[in-house]
Design an enzyme around this catalytic site. Sequence first.
Site, PDB file in Angstrom:
ATOM      1  CG  HIS A 195      37.125  38.266  44.836  1.00  0.00           C
ATOM      2  ND1 HIS A 195      37.969  38.885  43.950  1.00  0.00           N
ATOM      3  CD2 HIS A 195      36.531  37.262  44.136  1.00  0.00           C
ATOM      4  CE1 HIS A 195      37.880  38.285  42.766  1.00  0.00           C
ATOM      5  NE2 HIS A 195      37.023  37.300  42.851  1.00  0.00           N
ATOM      6  CG  HIS A 240      36.255  32.104  41.943  1.00  0.00           C
ATOM      7  ND1 HIS A 240      35.129  32.350  41.215  1.00  0.00           N
ATOM      8  CD2 HIS A 240      36.832  33.318  42.128  1.00  0.00           C
ATOM      9  CE1 HIS A 240      35.025  33.655  40.973  1.00  0.00           C
ATOM     10  NE2 HIS A 240      36.046  34.266  41.517  1.00  0.00           N
ATOM     11  CD  GLU A 243      39.101  35.969  39.661  1.00  0.00           C
ATOM     12  OE1 GLU A 243      38.318  35.851  40.626  1.00  0.00           O
ATOM     13  OE2 GLU A 243      38.928  36.796  38.751  1.00  0.00           O
TER      14      GLU A 243
END
Length: 134
Positions: free
Chosen positions: A7, A79, A130
Site C-alpha cells: 500500500h 509512506h 514500511e
Amino acid sequence: MLGRLNHIAIAVPDIKVAAKTYRDVLGAHVTEPTDIPEHGVKVVFVELPNTKIELLEPLDRESPIQGFLDKNISGGMHHICYEVENIIEARDRLKAEGARVLGSGEPKIGAHGKPVLFLHPKDFAGTLIELEQA
Ligand code: CO
C-alpha cells in the site's frame, strides 16, 4: 528481497473528508474507519484493483504522524509499504547494509494484522518505507 507493493499511505487531517473524496469524487471503494491505537492512527483503506491506499489520521497529538501533518497541513504521502517474505531476515540484511530501522527494531503488528517495520527515509531516497511480512 522486496515483493509486491502492499500500500501507499497518505496522512490526512480529517479522515472523513478524505474518505468521502476518494469514495464520491474518485469513485473508489473505501472501508470504514478503524482505530489502531498501537500505531496512534485511525485508518481507512481505499481498495484498488492492484493495491491499496491507506488514509491515516492521528488519534491524538502524540501520534507518530502528527509531526508530519504539522509540516504538511493539508496532508501528504507518508509512506510506501513493500511486502517481504521474512521480516526478520529482511531487517538483519538491511542492518548489515547500514540502513536504519526505526523504533526498537522489533516488528510490530500493523494495520493488516501482520508484522511490520519502518525504515529511515534518509536511507531510501527521502521516502519512509514500511516492510510487511506477506
Ligand atoms: Co502502512
